[in-house]
Write an enzyme that holds these catalytic residues in place. Structure first.
Site, PDB file in Angstrom:
ATOM      1  N   ASN A  47       0.865  -1.179   0.000  1.00  0.00           N
ATOM      2  CA  ASN A  47       0.000   0.000   0.000  1.00  0.00           C
ATOM      3  C   ASN A  47       0.902   1.230   0.000  1.00  0.00           C
ATOM      4  O   ASN A  47       1.443   1.608   1.036  1.00  0.00           O
ATOM      5  CB  ASN A  47      -0.921  -0.013   1.229  1.00  0.00           C
ATOM      6  CG  ASN A  47      -1.874   1.176   1.234  1.00  0.00           C
ATOM      7  OD1 ASN A  47      -2.037   1.864   0.241  1.00  0.00           O
ATOM      8  ND2 ASN A  47      -2.499   1.414   2.370  1.00  0.00           N
ATOM      9  N   LYS A  76       0.089   4.244  -0.393  1.00  0.00           N
ATOM     10  CA  LYS A  76      -0.580   5.424   0.162  1.00  0.00           C
ATOM     11  C   LYS A  76      -0.312   6.641  -0.740  1.00  0.00           C
ATOM     12  O   LYS A  76      -0.253   6.493  -1.962  1.00  0.00           O
ATOM     13  CB  LYS A  76      -0.175   5.641   1.620  1.00  0.00           C
ATOM     14  CG  LYS A  76      -0.419   4.378   2.476  1.00  0.00           C
ATOM     15  CD  LYS A  76      -0.233   4.606   3.934  1.00  0.00           C
ATOM     16  CE  LYS A  76      -0.479   3.303   4.705  1.00  0.00           C
ATOM     17  NZ  LYS A  76      -0.393   3.484   6.153  1.00  0.00           N
ATOM     18  N   HIS A  96      -9.788   1.179   4.740  1.00  0.00           N
ATOM     19  CA  HIS A  96      -8.521   1.376   5.443  1.00  0.00           C
ATOM     20  C   HIS A  96      -8.741   2.329   6.612  1.00  0.00           C
ATOM     21  O   HIS A  96      -9.554   3.254   6.539  1.00  0.00           O
ATOM     22  CB  HIS A  96      -7.460   1.930   4.484  1.00  0.00           C
ATOM     23  CG  HIS A  96      -6.077   1.895   5.048  1.00  0.00           C
ATOM     24  ND1 HIS A  96      -5.610   2.825   5.957  1.00  0.00           N
ATOM     25  CD2 HIS A  96      -5.044   1.024   4.856  1.00  0.00           C
ATOM     26  CE1 HIS A  96      -4.364   2.532   6.287  1.00  0.00           C
ATOM     27  NE2 HIS A  96      -4.006   1.442   5.631  1.00  0.00           N
ATOM     28  N   GLU A 115      -7.164   4.746   7.695  1.00  0.00           N
ATOM     29  CA  GLU A 115      -6.977   6.167   7.376  1.00  0.00           C
ATOM     30  C   GLU A 115      -8.199   6.737   6.664  1.00  0.00           C
ATOM     31  O   GLU A 115      -8.563   7.898   6.862  1.00  0.00           O
ATOM     32  CB  GLU A 115      -5.706   6.337   6.533  1.00  0.00           C
ATOM     33  CG  GLU A 115      -4.460   6.064   7.353  1.00  0.00           C
ATOM     34  CD  GLU A 115      -3.248   5.651   6.540  1.00  0.00           C
ATOM     35  OE1 GLU A 115      -2.202   5.413   7.150  1.00  0.00           O
ATOM     36  OE2 GLU A 115      -3.351   5.574   5.292  1.00  0.00           O
ATOM     37  N   GLU A 166      -5.880  -4.608  10.675  1.00  0.00           N
ATOM     38  CA  GLU A 166      -4.909  -3.564  10.992  1.00  0.00           C
ATOM     39  C   GLU A 166      -5.056  -3.136  12.445  1.00  0.00           C
ATOM     40  O   GLU A 166      -6.066  -2.528  12.800  1.00  0.00           O
ATOM     41  CB  GLU A 166      -5.163  -2.297  10.180  1.00  0.00           C
ATOM     42  CG  GLU A 166      -5.533  -2.420   8.735  1.00  0.00           C
ATOM     43  CD  GLU A 166      -5.917  -1.042   8.208  1.00  0.00           C
ATOM     44  OE1 GLU A 166      -5.042  -0.410   7.603  1.00  0.00           O
ATOM     45  OE2 GLU A 166      -7.054  -0.590   8.421  1.00  0.00           O
ATOM     46  N   GLY A 194       2.507   2.673  11.181  1.00  0.00           N
ATOM     47  CA  GLY A 194       3.426   3.795  11.076  1.00  0.00           C
ATOM     48  C   GLY A 194       4.015   4.251  12.399  1.00  0.00           C
ATOM     49  O   GLY A 194       4.671   5.281  12.469  1.00  0.00           O
ATOM     50  N   SER A 224       2.849  -2.222  10.577  1.00  0.00           N
ATOM     51  CA  SER A 224       4.315  -2.160  10.648  1.00  0.00           C
ATOM     52  C   SER A 224       4.982  -3.485  10.313  1.00  0.00           C
ATOM     53  O   SER A 224       5.888  -3.954  11.008  1.00  0.00           O
ATOM     54  CB  SER A 224       4.777  -1.664  12.030  1.00  0.00           C
ATOM     55  OG  SER A 224       4.357  -0.330  12.240  1.00  0.00           O
TER      56      SER A 224
END
Length: 253
Positions: free
Chosen positions: A9, A11, A97, A99, A169, A175, A215
């Site tokens: 991904n 991003k 996702h 985000e 996730e 991150g 991660s």
């Protein structure tokens, strides 16, 4: 054996030229995949056709969009429809996702609508679920992710479910440099599979790929992927470094 998947991904990273170079560096390694292994590149919208041209002749290599609209078509300036993705031969799409949920306030219902459009057009969704740190600290992560599955996925038929990939996730590990332990990863992946088994039966649950997305790095992928219920990873930062992602692909079962 379930499909084992290394999904990148990117991003909102890399220029067009940088993206081309990254793909070249990865593909130049001539990675051989087994029948049950897939490599998927989730790239920004402007790079979809370029990436697809580079991988479409390679066995078990695919490209994914990072999102799609929950509307079929119309006056939605700046949105990208499922039919648009299909028209350029994109076969996968990441939806839900964390985000997107956090920054763009996407609800379980909206994600469910995207899921239906994708499956209706013959595309395969990579459905993301997972909990924030506050939920993990409260010990209610199982209920939290089960609710995400029930409200977005469980209206599907068992036949449609076969075309869905799930990516778990732990939001607190995206991150941040933190990673769920192998025990934590296995525990919640097994729980997700048990929830699916209750709804659809053991055979359906055993057939669905559940990826870990928090991660994942070259130095921890093999340990994470060795968990019986972890079927690969949805990889963010490490997928932007060619040799790191190559090592992650090689860590697949």
């Amino acid at each position: 054996m379930r499909q084992q998947i290394a999904a990148a991904n990117w991003k909102m990273n890399l220029t067009y030229v940088e993206g081309q170079q990254l793909l070249k560096d990865i593909l130049d390694e001539n990675i051989e995949t087994t029948e049950n292994q897939l490599v998927i590149f989730g790239v920004p919208f402007p790079y979809l056709m370029m990436a697809n041209e580079k991988v479409n002749t390679l066995k078990n290599f695919y490209v994914a969009a990072q999102n799609c609209s929950n509307k079929k078509s119309g006056a939605y300036t700046g949105e990208v429809s499922v039919d648009m993705l299909k028209s350029i031969n994109i076969q996968y799409c990441i939806i839900g996702h964390s985000e997107r949920r956090e920054y763009f306030n996407e609800s379980n219902l909206e994600i469910s609508e995207k899921l239906d459009l994708l499956l209706g057009a013959g595309l395969k969704p990579i459905f993301c679920c997972g909990e924030p740190l506050s939920i993990r600290e409260a010990g209610t992560q199982n209920e939290y992710v089960e609710k995400q599955l029930r409200e977005s996925l469980f209206h599907l038929s068992a036949e449609d479910l076969k075309n869905v990939v799930i990516a778990y996730e732990p939001i607190w590990a995206i991150g941040t440099g933190k990673t769920a332990t192998t025990e934590q990863a296995q525990e919640i992946h097994a729980y997700l599979r048990s929830v699916i088994a209750k709804q659809y039966g053991a055979e359906a649950a055993d057939g669905i790929s559940i990826l870990y997305g928090g991660s994942v790095k070259a130095n921890n992928a093999k340990e994470l992927f060795s968990c019986p219920d972890v079927d690969g990873g949805l990889v963010g930062g490490a997928s932007l470094v060619a040799m790191d992602f190559v090592e992650i692909i090689k860590a697949l079962k």
